[in-house]
Structure formats: C-alpha cells, structure tokens
Design a protein around this motif. Structure first.
Motif, PDB file in Angstrom:
ATOM      1  N   SER A 229      -7.130  12.348 -24.077  1.00  0.00           N
ATOM      2  CA  SER A 229      -6.734  12.056 -25.676  1.00  0.00           C
ATOM      3  C   SER A 229      -7.453  10.890 -26.199  1.00  0.00           C
ATOM      4  CB  SER A 229      -5.150  11.756 -25.548  1.00  0.00           C
ATOM      5  OG  SER A 229      -4.989  10.625 -24.915  1.00  0.00           O
ATOM      6  N   ASP A 230      -7.022  10.290 -27.161  1.00  0.00           N
ATOM      7  CA  ASP A 230      -7.955   9.258 -27.587  1.00  0.00           C
ATOM      8  C   ASP A 230      -6.992   7.817 -26.967  1.00  0.00           C
ATOM      9  OD1 ASP A 230      -5.154   9.250 -28.819  1.00  0.00           O
ATOM     10  OD2 ASP A 230      -6.134   8.406 -30.773  1.00  0.00           O
ATOM     11  N   MET A 231      -6.198   7.906 -26.095  1.00  0.00           N
ATOM     12  CA  MET A 231      -5.612   6.891 -25.227  1.00  0.00           C
ATOM     13  C   MET A 231      -5.518   7.242 -23.902  1.00  0.00           C
ATOM     14  SD  MET A 231      -4.641   4.691 -27.751  1.00  0.00           S
ATOM     15  CE  MET A 231      -3.735   3.692 -26.807  1.00  0.00           C
ATOM     16  N   HIS A 232      -5.999   6.076 -22.880  1.00  0.00           N
ATOM     17  CA  HIS A 232      -6.336   6.505 -21.701  1.00  0.00           C
ATOM     18  C   HIS A 232      -6.025   5.143 -20.716  1.00  0.00           C
ATOM     19  CE1 HIS A 232      -9.588   9.340 -23.397  1.00  0.00           C
ATOM     20  NE2 HIS A 232      -9.729   8.271 -24.401  1.00  0.00           N
ATOM     21  N   SER A 233      -5.273   5.592 -19.529  1.00  0.00           N
ATOM     22  CA  SER A 233      -4.680   4.333 -18.932  1.00  0.00           C
ATOM     23  C   SER A 233      -4.971   4.749 -17.413  1.00  0.00           C
ATOM     24  CB  SER A 233      -3.204   4.089 -19.155  1.00  0.00           C
ATOM     25  OG  SER A 233      -2.557   5.261 -18.881  1.00  0.00           O
ATOM     26  N   GLN A 234      -5.085   3.759 -16.481  1.00  0.00           N
ATOM     27  CA  GLN A 234      -5.058   3.774 -15.079  1.00  0.00           C
ATOM     28  C   GLN A 234      -4.503   2.542 -14.530  1.00  0.00           C
ATOM     29  OE1 GLN A 234      -6.413   6.164 -13.009  1.00  0.00           O
ATOM     30  NE2 GLN A 234      -5.594   4.473 -11.409  1.00  0.00           N
ATOM     31  N   LYS A 235      -3.511   2.638 -13.735  1.00  0.00           N
ATOM     32  CA  LYS A 235      -2.880   1.650 -12.814  1.00  0.00           C
ATOM     33  C   LYS A 235      -3.658   1.291 -11.607  1.00  0.00           C
ATOM     34  CE  LYS A 235       1.765   2.576 -14.491  1.00  0.00           C
ATOM     35  NZ  LYS A 235       1.714   1.226 -15.420  1.00  0.00           N
ATOM     36  N   PHE A 236      -3.695   0.194 -11.403  1.00  0.00           N
ATOM     37  CA  PHE A 236      -4.144  -0.473  -9.931  1.00  0.00           C
ATOM     38  C   PHE A 236      -3.013  -1.381  -9.414  1.00  0.00           C
ATOM     39  CE2 PHE A 236      -7.826   0.176 -12.822  1.00  0.00           C
ATOM     40  CZ  PHE A 236      -8.787   1.047 -12.115  1.00  0.00           C
ATOM     41  N   ASN A 237      -2.639  -1.082  -8.177  1.00  0.00           N
ATOM     42  CA  ASN A 237      -1.572  -1.800  -7.729  1.00  0.00           C
ATOM     43  C   ASN A 237      -2.013  -2.643  -6.523  1.00  0.00           C
ATOM     44  OD1 ASN A 237      -1.907   0.208  -5.559  1.00  0.00           O
ATOM     45  ND2 ASN A 237       0.132   1.433  -6.311  1.00  0.00           N
ATOM     46  N   GLN A 238      -3.353  -2.615  -6.124  1.00  0.00           N
ATOM     47  CA  GLN A 238      -3.870  -3.425  -4.726  1.00  0.00           C
ATOM     48  C   GLN A 238      -4.875  -4.477  -5.222  1.00  0.00           C
ATOM     49  OE1 GLN A 238      -2.159  -3.514  -1.849  1.00  0.00           O
ATOM     50  NE2 GLN A 238      -0.733  -2.171  -2.743  1.00  0.00           N
ATOM     51  N   ILE A 239      -4.889  -5.074  -6.382  1.00  0.00           N
ATOM     52  CA  ILE A 239      -5.721  -6.138  -6.820  1.00  0.00           C
ATOM     53  C   ILE A 239      -5.538  -7.488  -6.130  1.00  0.00           C
ATOM     54  CG2 ILE A 239      -6.583  -7.088  -9.087  1.00  0.00           C
ATOM     55  CD1 ILE A 239      -7.218  -4.270  -8.753  1.00  0.00           C
ATOM     56  N   LEU A 240      -6.546  -7.795  -5.532  1.00  0.00           N
ATOM     57  CA  LEU A 240      -6.478  -9.109  -4.721  1.00  0.00           C
ATOM     58  C   LEU A 240      -7.133 -10.233  -5.532  1.00  0.00           C
ATOM     59  CD1 LEU A 240      -7.483  -7.764  -1.193  1.00  0.00           C
ATOM     60  CD2 LEU A 240      -5.290  -8.360  -2.113  1.00  0.00           C
ATOM     61  N   SER A 241      -7.178 -11.619  -5.290  1.00  0.00           N
ATOM     62  CA  SER A 241      -7.905 -12.465  -5.956  1.00  0.00           C
ATOM     63  C   SER A 241      -9.345 -12.389  -5.699  1.00  0.00           C
ATOM     64  CB  SER A 241      -7.418 -13.897  -5.277  1.00  0.00           C
ATOM     65  OG  SER A 241      -7.859 -13.950  -4.041  1.00  0.00           O
ATOM     66  N   GLY A 242      -9.984 -12.767  -6.891  1.00  0.00           N
ATOM     67  CA  GLY A 242     -11.333 -12.566  -7.093  1.00  0.00           C
ATOM     68  C   GLY A 242     -11.920 -12.152  -8.370  1.00  0.00           C
ATOM     69  N   SER A 243     -13.204 -12.165  -8.423  1.00  0.00           N
ATOM     70  CA  SER A 243     -13.759 -11.532 -10.010  1.00  0.00           C
ATOM     71  C   SER A 243     -14.099 -10.024  -9.693  1.00  0.00           C
ATOM     72  CB  SER A 243     -15.071 -12.239  -9.948  1.00  0.00           C
ATOM     73  OG  SER A 243     -14.697 -13.490 -10.277  1.00  0.00           O
TER      74      SER A 243
END
Length: 357
Positions: A229-243
C-alpha cells in the motif's frame, strides 16, 4: 499433416479431421481426436477481428520507458498496420506489424499473430490505432477485407517517480526520524522493540508499492511485515545497544523504485540524573536536571527512600521546585524515566548560600 492449404480452400461445407499422435516410445491414442470444420462457400466479406492483445490494452510502464512490445491475435490470417493518429486509411498508416499468415502452420492458441515494438513513448498516456487486412495471399486488392474502424490500444508511462515521503521509528509512544543525523533511542535496558514505518507516494498508483529492508551485513532484502500500500511497517523486537543502518527499498508493480536509509543509535541509560543548576526563584528553590526526572528532598539526610521524601515535581521534567526555607538544607535525590536513582544526594543545597543569587 498430409493436407494441402489449397485442398482446404477448395472444400466447402462440413467435414471432420481425424487425428492420432505418437510419442517417442511408440505410444499413441487409440481413439482419434476429431476436429470439426465448416467452410462456407459464400464470399468472405468480413474484416479481420483482433481477439487478443498482449500485453493487455491499457498496460502501465515504469518512468522513463520509451518503447513497448505488442502482440495481437486475429481470427484469420491478415496483415496489420498501426499509427499514432486515428482515422487514417490502412494504406496511409505509417507502421507495419510483423504477421504470420500461413493458414495451417502459423496459428497459435489465440489465433494468427502479429507483433511489433511500439516506439517513441512519452510520459503519460500513449494511444495507437490498428487496422488489418485479410487474405494476404489474394492478389486482387478488391477481394480483400480491411478494417474501417480503428482498434485503439493504449500504453501509460509513469509520469511521476515513486517517492518515499517519510521514514519514522516508533519507540515507547515516541516518534524518531532516523533520516536525520544523530537520531537516538534511549532506554534503561535491551533488547528493545521498535516499529519502522515508511510512507510512499506517486509512482503508478499513488504510492502503492512493496517495501523491503536490508542490513549492511546481509545481501538479502526482506519484505516489510505490512506493505503493498502507501503505508509500510516492520517491527523489530530484538534491538540491542549500538548503532544501526537499515537500507530501505520500495518498488511498485511496474518497477518504479525509491530508496532511503534509517540510521539510529540505541543508548542504554544506566546513569542517574544530575542537577546542573540550583537557584532561588521568587519564593521557591528551583533545580535543573540534565534529563527528565522526578526529584524529592529531605531536610535531614541523603539516604532517604524516594517515596518518603517531599516531591519537587508532579511529573517527569528537567525543572523542579520546592517551597523556599532559608533556614534549611535541602538533601535532593532524583530518579529518571528508566528508574536510575541517585544512591546518595544528587545535590545538597543550603538555602542560606543562595540568598544573594
């Protein structure tokens, strides 16, 4: 076949064609396949009919396209031409299509084919006009039937490039723009959960597209969990500290594409708040902290429990106030939104020392 083209032309009325086939292993069908024909003895006065076009009329092409393949199928062998101007006679039309006209050998599933490459396409809608003439074997032009009406065919070339309007990261009810340098996500622990959101526009269907993400250490592009569609989303649930650097690719159904990046740093805040300024403001003691915090004070000691202290704020803030008492020393402790708390006093303030501030 064992049947000549002229032989078929000379026959009139109904007749049956019996067919058997044999494969490389000598297997053959015992029962014949019967094809029924009916050849009308009356003169053919019907102009050719186009029964199929591929790609379909109204096809859409990506931005910058300047040519397109076209194949048409007719009910009978014919010669065809096309032009960009409507209403022209067959012989006046500028472009000749490549047609197969053998009665027995050239017919395909949809009929006898003619093909060409449409050139000189412009941005937006491009219209073409087709006419055909039957009986390619007939030497007398007066015995051939030609379309009077044009068959219109259109091609639409994208006139606006696909765009990525925005890239956002939703984290703890806050929204961060990861396209701006220095984007940070602070939390008191990891891993954290984020929601990467992308908005697209333009292209062939007002931004309708599929979006993919890719990490620098991988060559794989992965489809967003919610897209098309014209809206897109993605969940990330294992983001650790860092860049982090996440590449984003979006593409609509005809390959118009757009790219962007999401760059952000996850910071684990394990440091309690610091008081960076203290002063008398009217009839109140005012403190400024280096981050949003809740601050409490006690007139006797530093090692008090926060909930037993006197509050200086009703909500998380960088500005904290308490009633002024010139004869007291304020022992202040603070806690930030990640529950990082001063083990001793964040500051001791003797009111008498601020009298002349």
């Amino acid at each position: 076949y064992g049947i000549e083209e002229n032989e078929l032309r000379e026959k009139f009325g109904k007749f049956d064609l019996f067919i058997r086939c044999k494969d490389a292993n000598e297997n053959f069908n015992v029962e014949e396949y019967v094809e029924n024909f009916c050849i009308n003895s009356e003169p053919d006065e019907t102009a050719p009919t186009i029964v199929e076009m591929t790609p379909k009329d109204g096809q859409k092409l990506k931005l910058g396209s300047n040519e397109s393949y076209l194949k048409i199928y007719l009910k009978e062998p014919a010669e065809c031409r096309y032009d960009i101007n409507p209403g022209k006679g067959y012989d006046e039309m500028q472009n000749i299509m490549q047609c197969k006209t053998d009665v027995l050998e050239d017919a395909e599933n949809f009929g006898w084919p003619c093909e060409t490459t449409l050139i000189g396409l412009n941005s937006g809608e491009n219209k073409f006009y087709i006419k055909c003439r039957d009986k390619p074997w007939e030497g007398d032009i007066n015995l051939r039937n030609t379309n009077v009406e044009d068959r219109e065919y259109s091609v639409f070339v994208t006139d606006k490039e696909l765009k990525i309007d925005s890239v956002k990261i939703e984290f703890q009810d806050k929204e961060v723009d990861p396209t701006i340098p220095g984007a940070e996500l602070k939390n008191g622990f990891t891993p954290i959960e984020i929601d990467l959101k992308v908005k697209t526009s333009e292209g062939i269907e007002n931004g309708k597209s599929a979006c993919y993400y890719q990490f620098p250490y991988s060559s794989q592009k992965i489809l967003f969990g919610s897209t098309f569609s014209d809206m897109h989303s993605q969940k990330f649930n294992q983001i650790l500290s860092g860049s982090y650097e996440i590449k984003i690719f979006c593409e609509d159904e005809i390959k118009n594409s757009a790219e962007s990046n999401a760059n952000f740093t996850v910071i684990i805040d394990s440091t309690p708040p610091q008081v960076v300024r203290a002063y008398k403001e009217g009839s109140q003691l005012t403190l400024i902290t280096n981050e949003d915090a809740e601050c409490y004070y006690d007139f006797e000691k530093c090692n008090f429990e926060l909930e037993k202290g006197k509050p200086m704020t009703s909500a998380f803030s960088t500005k904290h106030k308490a009633p002024w008492n010139k004869d007291k020393t304020y022992h202040v402790k603070c806690s930030d939104i990640f529950d990082n708390e001063n083990s001793e006093c964040a500051i001791k303030v003797a009111a008498s020392e601020l009298l002349n501030y």
